[in-house]
Scaffold this motif. Structure first.
Motif, short mmCIF file in Angstrom:
data_model
loop_
_atom_site.label_atom_id
_atom_site.label_comp_id
_atom_site.label_asym_id
_atom_site.label_seq_id
_atom_site.Cartn_x
_atom_site.Cartn_y
_atom_site.Cartn_z
N ASP A 33 3.12 29.38 -55.79
CA ASP A 33 2.67 28.39 -54.81
C ASP A 33 1.27 27.87 -55.12
O ASP A 33 0.94 26.73 -54.79
CB ASP A 33 2.68 28.97 -53.40
N THR A 34 0.43 28.71 -55.73
CA THR A 34 -0.95 28.32 -56.03
C THR A 34 -1.30 28.72 -57.46
O THR A 34 -0.75 29.69 -58.00
CB THR A 34 -1.96 29.00 -55.07
N PRO A 35 -2.25 28.02 -58.08
CA PRO A 35 -2.63 28.38 -59.44
C PRO A 35 -3.34 29.73 -59.51
O PRO A 35 -3.23 30.45 -60.50
CB PRO A 35 -3.56 27.25 -59.88
N TRP A 36 -4.04 30.13 -58.44
CA TRP A 36 -4.73 31.42 -58.50
C TRP A 36 -3.74 32.58 -58.42
O TRP A 36 -3.97 33.63 -59.01
CB TRP A 36 -5.85 31.55 -57.47
N GLN A 37 -2.61 32.41 -57.73
CA GLN A 37 -1.58 33.45 -57.74
C GLN A 37 -1.04 33.62 -59.16
O GLN A 37 -0.81 34.74 -59.61
CB GLN A 37 -0.43 33.09 -56.80
N ALA A 38 -0.85 32.51 -59.83
CA ALA A 38 -0.34 32.55 -61.21
C ALA A 38 -1.31 33.28 -62.13
O ALA A 38 -0.91 34.17 -62.89
CB ALA A 38 -0.10 31.12 -61.71
N SER A 39 -2.60 32.95 -62.06
CA SER A 39 -3.57 33.58 -62.96
C SER A 39 -3.75 35.06 -62.64
O SER A 39 -3.91 35.89 -63.54
CB SER A 39 -4.91 32.85 -62.94
N GLU A 40 -3.70 35.43 -61.36
CA GLU A 40 -3.84 36.84 -60.98
C GLU A 40 -2.65 37.67 -61.47
O GLU A 40 -2.83 38.77 -61.98
CB GLU A 40 -4.01 36.98 -59.47
N ASP A 41 -1.44 37.14 -61.32
CA ASP A 41 -0.26 37.87 -61.80
C ASP A 41 -0.26 37.98 -63.32
O ASP A 41 0.09 39.02 -63.88
CB ASP A 41 1.03 37.21 -61.32
N LEU A 42 -0.67 36.92 -63.99
CA LEU A 42 -0.74 36.95 -65.45
C LEU A 42 -1.76 37.99 -65.91
O LEU A 42 -1.47 38.82 -66.77
CB LEU A 42 -1.12 35.56 -65.98
N ALA A 43 -2.94 38.00 -65.32
CA ALA A 43 -3.99 38.95 -65.69
C ALA A 43 -3.58 40.39 -65.40
O ALA A 43 -3.90 41.30 -66.16
CB ALA A 43 -5.28 38.61 -64.96
N GLY A 44 -2.86 40.58 -64.30
CA GLY A 44 -2.45 41.92 -63.90
C GLY A 44 -1.17 42.42 -64.55
O GLY A 44 -0.73 43.54 -64.29
#
Length: 92
Positions: A33-44
């Motif tokens: 839904d948001t770009p920050w959710q995408a980057s957090e999941d990718l990093a984690g």
């Protein structure tokens, strides 16, 4: 669009049909839904294992998209970009 270069290649987050998709090597790794959710999941490492067998949590990808390089209409934006241009560095 945001992108982040790692030792194995470039990851991108792109908006498509109202969702934000993470891509690596032409593969869509998921929508958010948001770009920050995408980057957090990718990093984690909270995404499918890449087809090359690498866990994204091992790549040092920053969890916040403000540490990614943003591209609008083919042009990089942000302070990080200006610093790279001045020093002649490549994005990491």
């Amino acid at each position: 669009m945001w992108f982040y270069e790692t030792k194995i290649g470039i990851f991108t987050i792109r908006e498509r049909s109202g969702k934000y998709h993470v891509y690596f090597d032409g593969e869509d790794l998921g929508s958010y839904d948001t770009p920050w959710q995408a980057s957090e999941d990718l990093a984690g490492g909270r995404m499918p294992t890449l087809s090359c067998g690498v866990d994204t949590a091992t790549l040092g990808i920053p969890p916040h998209r403000d540490q990614w390089l943003k591209i609008i209409h083919g042009r990089p934006l942000g302070k990080k970009t200006a610093q790279h241009r001045q020093s002649g560095e490549k994005s990491q």
